[in-house]
Design an enzyme around this catalytic site. Structure first.
Site, PDB file in Angstrom:
ATOM      1  N   GLU A   9       0.869  -1.186   0.000  1.00 34.47           N
ATOM      2  CA  GLU A   9       0.000   0.000   0.000  1.00 34.47           C
ATOM      3  C   GLU A   9       0.903   1.232   0.000  1.00 34.47           C
ATOM      4  O   GLU A   9       1.797   1.330   0.832  1.00 34.47           O
ATOM      5  CB  GLU A   9      -0.862   0.048   1.263  1.00 34.47           C
ATOM      6  CG  GLU A   9      -1.693  -1.186   1.531  1.00 34.47           C
ATOM      7  CD  GLU A   9      -2.161  -1.232   2.977  1.00 34.47           C
ATOM      8  OE1 GLU A   9      -2.267  -0.160   3.610  1.00 34.47           O
ATOM      9  OE2 GLU A   9      -2.392  -2.331   3.485  1.00 34.47           O
ATOM     10  N   ARG A  53      -6.992  -1.541  -4.892  1.00 32.66           N
ATOM     11  CA  ARG A  53      -7.863  -0.558  -4.246  1.00 32.66           C
ATOM     12  C   ARG A  53      -7.215   0.820  -4.373  1.00 32.66           C
ATOM     13  O   ARG A  53      -6.007   0.975  -4.144  1.00 32.66           O
ATOM     14  CB  ARG A  53      -8.041  -0.912  -2.765  1.00 32.66           C
ATOM     15  CG  ARG A  53      -8.962   0.039  -2.009  1.00 32.66           C
ATOM     16  CD  ARG A  53      -9.036  -0.350  -0.534  1.00 32.66           C
ATOM     17  NE  ARG A  53      -9.820   0.617   0.223  1.00 32.66           N
ATOM     18  CZ  ARG A  53      -9.615   0.895   1.510  1.00 32.66           C
ATOM     19  NH1 ARG A  53      -8.656   0.286   2.173  1.00 32.66           N
ATOM     20  NH2 ARG A  53     -10.361   1.776   2.136  1.00 32.66           N
ATOM     21  N   TYR A  55      -7.861   4.845  -3.170  1.00 36.86           N
ATOM     22  CA  TYR A  55      -8.713   5.656  -2.299  1.00 36.86           C
ATOM     23  C   TYR A  55      -7.972   6.875  -1.783  1.00 36.86           C
ATOM     24  O   TYR A  55      -6.753   6.991  -1.921  1.00 36.86           O
ATOM     25  CB  TYR A  55      -9.268   4.836  -1.134  1.00 36.86           C
ATOM     26  CG  TYR A  55      -8.244   4.145  -0.265  1.00 36.86           C
ATOM     27  CD1 TYR A  55      -8.005   4.573   1.037  1.00 36.86           C
ATOM     28  CD2 TYR A  55      -7.543   3.029  -0.723  1.00 36.86           C
ATOM     29  CE1 TYR A  55      -7.091   3.926   1.850  1.00 36.86           C
ATOM     30  CE2 TYR A  55      -6.621   2.373   0.081  1.00 36.86           C
ATOM     31  CZ  TYR A  55      -6.402   2.833   1.361  1.00 36.86           C
ATOM     32  OH  TYR A  55      -5.485   2.197   2.162  1.00 36.86           O
ATOM     33  N   ASP A  57      -6.820   8.730   1.346  1.00 31.56           N
ATOM     34  CA  ASP A  57      -6.559   8.406   2.742  1.00 31.56           C
ATOM     35  C   ASP A  57      -6.632   9.672   3.603  1.00 31.56           C
ATOM     36  O   ASP A  57      -6.774  10.781   3.101  1.00 31.56           O
ATOM     37  CB  ASP A  57      -5.177   7.741   2.859  1.00 31.56           C
ATOM     38  CG  ASP A  57      -5.007   6.988   4.161  1.00 31.56           C
ATOM     39  OD1 ASP A  57      -6.020   6.521   4.711  1.00 31.56           O
ATOM     40  OD2 ASP A  57      -3.870   6.860   4.643  1.00 31.56           O
ATOM     41  N   GLU A  63      -4.038   6.962  -2.026  1.00 38.46           N
ATOM     42  CA  GLU A  63      -3.390   5.704  -1.645  1.00 38.46           C
ATOM     43  C   GLU A  63      -3.770   4.612  -2.629  1.00 38.46           C
ATOM     44  O   GLU A  63      -4.926   4.494  -3.030  1.00 38.46           O
ATOM     45  CB  GLU A  63      -3.780   5.303  -0.217  1.00 38.46           C
ATOM     46  CG  GLU A  63      -3.148   3.991   0.209  1.00 38.46           C
ATOM     47  CD  GLU A  63      -3.031   3.822   1.721  1.00 38.46           C
ATOM     48  OE1 GLU A  63      -2.762   2.695   2.155  1.00 38.46           O
ATOM     49  OE2 GLU A  63      -3.208   4.810   2.463  1.00 38.46           O
ATOM     50  N   THR A  66      -1.969  -2.513  -3.875  1.00 37.25           N
ATOM     51  CA  THR A  66      -1.923  -3.514  -4.944  1.00 37.25           C
ATOM     52  C   THR A  66      -2.889  -4.652  -4.641  1.00 37.25           C
ATOM     53  O   THR A  66      -3.248  -4.900  -3.488  1.00 37.25           O
ATOM     54  CB  THR A  66      -0.517  -4.136  -5.103  1.00 37.25           C
ATOM     55  OG1 THR A  66      -0.222  -4.931  -3.938  1.00 37.25           O
ATOM     56  CG2 THR A  66       0.558  -3.085  -5.308  1.00 37.25           C
ATOM     57  N   TRP A 419     -12.158  -6.520  -0.069  1.00 39.30           N
ATOM     58  CA  TRP A 419     -11.132  -7.562  -0.238  1.00 39.30           C
ATOM     59  C   TRP A 419     -11.724  -8.969  -0.232  1.00 39.30           C
ATOM     60  O   TRP A 419     -11.194  -9.866  -0.881  1.00 39.30           O
ATOM     61  CB  TRP A 419     -10.056  -7.437   0.847  1.00 39.30           C
ATOM     62  CG  TRP A 419      -9.230  -6.197   0.736  1.00 39.30           C
ATOM     63  CD1 TRP A 419      -9.232  -5.122   1.581  1.00 39.30           C
ATOM     64  CD2 TRP A 419      -8.283  -5.870  -0.291  1.00 39.30           C
ATOM     65  NE1 TRP A 419      -8.355  -4.154   1.142  1.00 39.30           N
ATOM     66  CE2 TRP A 419      -7.755  -4.586   0.003  1.00 39.30           C
ATOM     67  CE3 TRP A 419      -7.824  -6.537  -1.433  1.00 39.30           C
ATOM     68  CZ2 TRP A 419      -6.795  -3.962  -0.798  1.00 39.30           C
ATOM     69  CZ3 TRP A 419      -6.867  -5.914  -2.230  1.00 39.30           C
ATOM     70  CH2 TRP A 419      -6.362  -4.647  -1.919  1.00 39.30           C
TER      71      TRP A 419
END
Length: 452
Positions: A9, A53, A55, A57, A63, A66, A419
């Site tokens: 991340e 993902r 988004y 943060d 952010e 993977t 997830w």
């Protein structure tokens, strides 16, 4: 290597300037960046068809997380794909600014500190068995993580009351605890909050938040590859010398300030050891461990790189690693610039160059320029990275998520994913729970896709 799920991340620094002056606040820049995402995802927190993902943060930091990977080269490609996806958003946002008559250049930095001293992270995730003794993993891993900035730090010019110094790590100054369940308030080295994103009875997710964000593909490979080998050894009961640190937080800063790796730090038992001593112990155990297994080209590549990096630092001959290891690449870059322009490390232009190394905009970012000139080594290539922008890893749960997202988007259907859940937002609210991150084929998901 033993099969494991891992992911990275990355939080990115963001700013917008116009003729060198700050144009918009980070909040405003972030809104422009994510406007395209919100227009199709109805949220600034979305999963993409490559399984990742994306988004916004805390603190207006974009952010990118993977997808689940089970191969190191695959992980490097998907980490780099995140840079390309954000670069696409950057180009789109600049176009919107121009259309609205605002103008300005947007910068996205894959680094860990901004000019105000704020820190943002690069977090690694490793799936471990629930059955293992988590406290032992943390105890054995901690000295490795504190000292591994020697082999995978991103490098940083730090301004101190005594002048500017070049450090191994960007993140080291901002870590305040060894092991903790918080990530932002206290910034530990290992985060223990138990969110496996998988079957909680079988798995646990080791969340490492001490690492620097790496520009070099090779450094990312070494960072995750070496940690993976150490984890594998801990799980298999390999015994290590006890390098428990008296004060891990003081040690991580002291080590970051010493490019020779020879400065000793105090151990819990009263003795002292250097970062080179500690890293050499983990490396030598790993060499013995890998030698007992069937041939493994990727593990051997990681070991060759790890050993060569330690040898180069011990000999103080960075030319052996200054095409591969971020802090050494940047060190070479800054030294040459200083010599050419006859300036010391505290010159503001050095700070600018340090920052520009992490600019992800191709054709402008300094790391990209070095790569185009063939001055850094690679793990993957542009074709693999381009493919990873749209295609999920084919051997993990990410394939199920990515295939479902692509099919639902093509059919114009409303859906929700995270997830572990894939959900069609229809009357039946059909949901598939995917608890096994190793599973890339699932008849339930195939039926859900077929029903679209």
């Amino acid at each position: 290597m033993q099969r494991r799920i891992f992911g990275i991340e990355t939080e990115f620094g963001v700013t917008c300037t116009f003729h060198g002056q700050r144009r918009l606040s980070p909040d405003e820049v972030a809104r422009y960046l994510f406007r395209r995402v919100v227009s199709w995802g109805r949220s600034s927190n979305v999963f993409l068809r490559n399984g990742s993902r994306l988004y916004l943060d805390v603190g207006s930091h974009p952010e990118y997380a993977t997808a689940e990977c089970d191969d190191l080269a695959q992980l490097v490609s998907h980490d780099k794909a995140g840079e390309r996806i954000l670069e696409d958003l950057l180009v789109d946002a600049e176009r919107r600014l121009a259309d609205e008559g605002i103008g300005g250049d947007i910068f996205l930095f894959k680094n860990n500190t901004d000019s105000a001293g704020n820190s943002y992270g690069c977090h690694e995730n490793y799936l471990v068995a629930r059955a293992g003794e988590f406290s032992r993993i943390a105890d054995v891993l901690l000295p490795f993580l504190v000292t591994r900035q020697l082999i995978c730090g991103a490098g940083k010019v730090l301004q101190t009351p005594r002048g500017a110094v070049y450090c191994l790590s960007q993140r080291a100054e901002h870590i305040w605890e060894g092991v903790s369940s918080a990530t932002t308030r206290s910034r530990p080295i290992i985060n223990t909050r138990d969110e496996p994103h998988a079957d909680a009875e079988r798995y646990r997710r080791l969340h490492v938040i001490v690492g620097d964000s790496n520009m070099s593909e090779v450094t990312t490979l070494l960072k995750v590859g070496s940690a993976n080998l150490v984890l594998e050894m801990i799980e298999q009961g390999v015994q290590f010398r006890d390098f428990s640190l008296d004060n891990p937080i003081r040690a991580i800063r002291e080590i970051s300030h010493d490019l020779t790796g020879r400065r000793t730090v105090k151990l819990a038992g009263g003795k002292e050891a250097s970062a080179l001593d500690i890293q050499r112990e983990y490396y030598e155990r790993a060499v013995e461990h890998v030698a007992k297994r069937s041939p493994d080209p990727m593990a051997e590549r990681v070991l060759e790189l790890w050993g060569r990096t330690l040898d180069a630092i011990a000999a103080q001959d960075l030319s052996k690693i200054d095409r591969e290891i971020d802090w050494a690449i940047k060190h070479r870059l800054l030294e040459r610039y200083q010599a050419k322009h006859d300036m010391d490390l505290s010159n503001p232009r050095i700070a600018q160059l340090d920052l520009a190394y992490h600019d992800i905009r191709r054709g402008r970012g300094v790391f990209d320029l070095l790569q185009r000139k063939g001055q850094v080594e690679r793990v993957t290539d542009d074709g693999e990275i381009e493919a990873a922008k749209d295609t999920p890893p084919q051997t993990t749960r990410a394939k199920l998520r990515g295939d479902f997202i692509a099919a639902a988007q093509a059919a114009g259907r409303d859906f929700t994913v995270d997830w572990v859940h894939l959900k069609l937002n229809d009357q039946a609210q059909r949901t598939v729970l995917c608890k096994d991150p190793f599973r890339a084929v699932d008849e339930r998901v195939e039926r859900l896709i077929a029903s679209l």
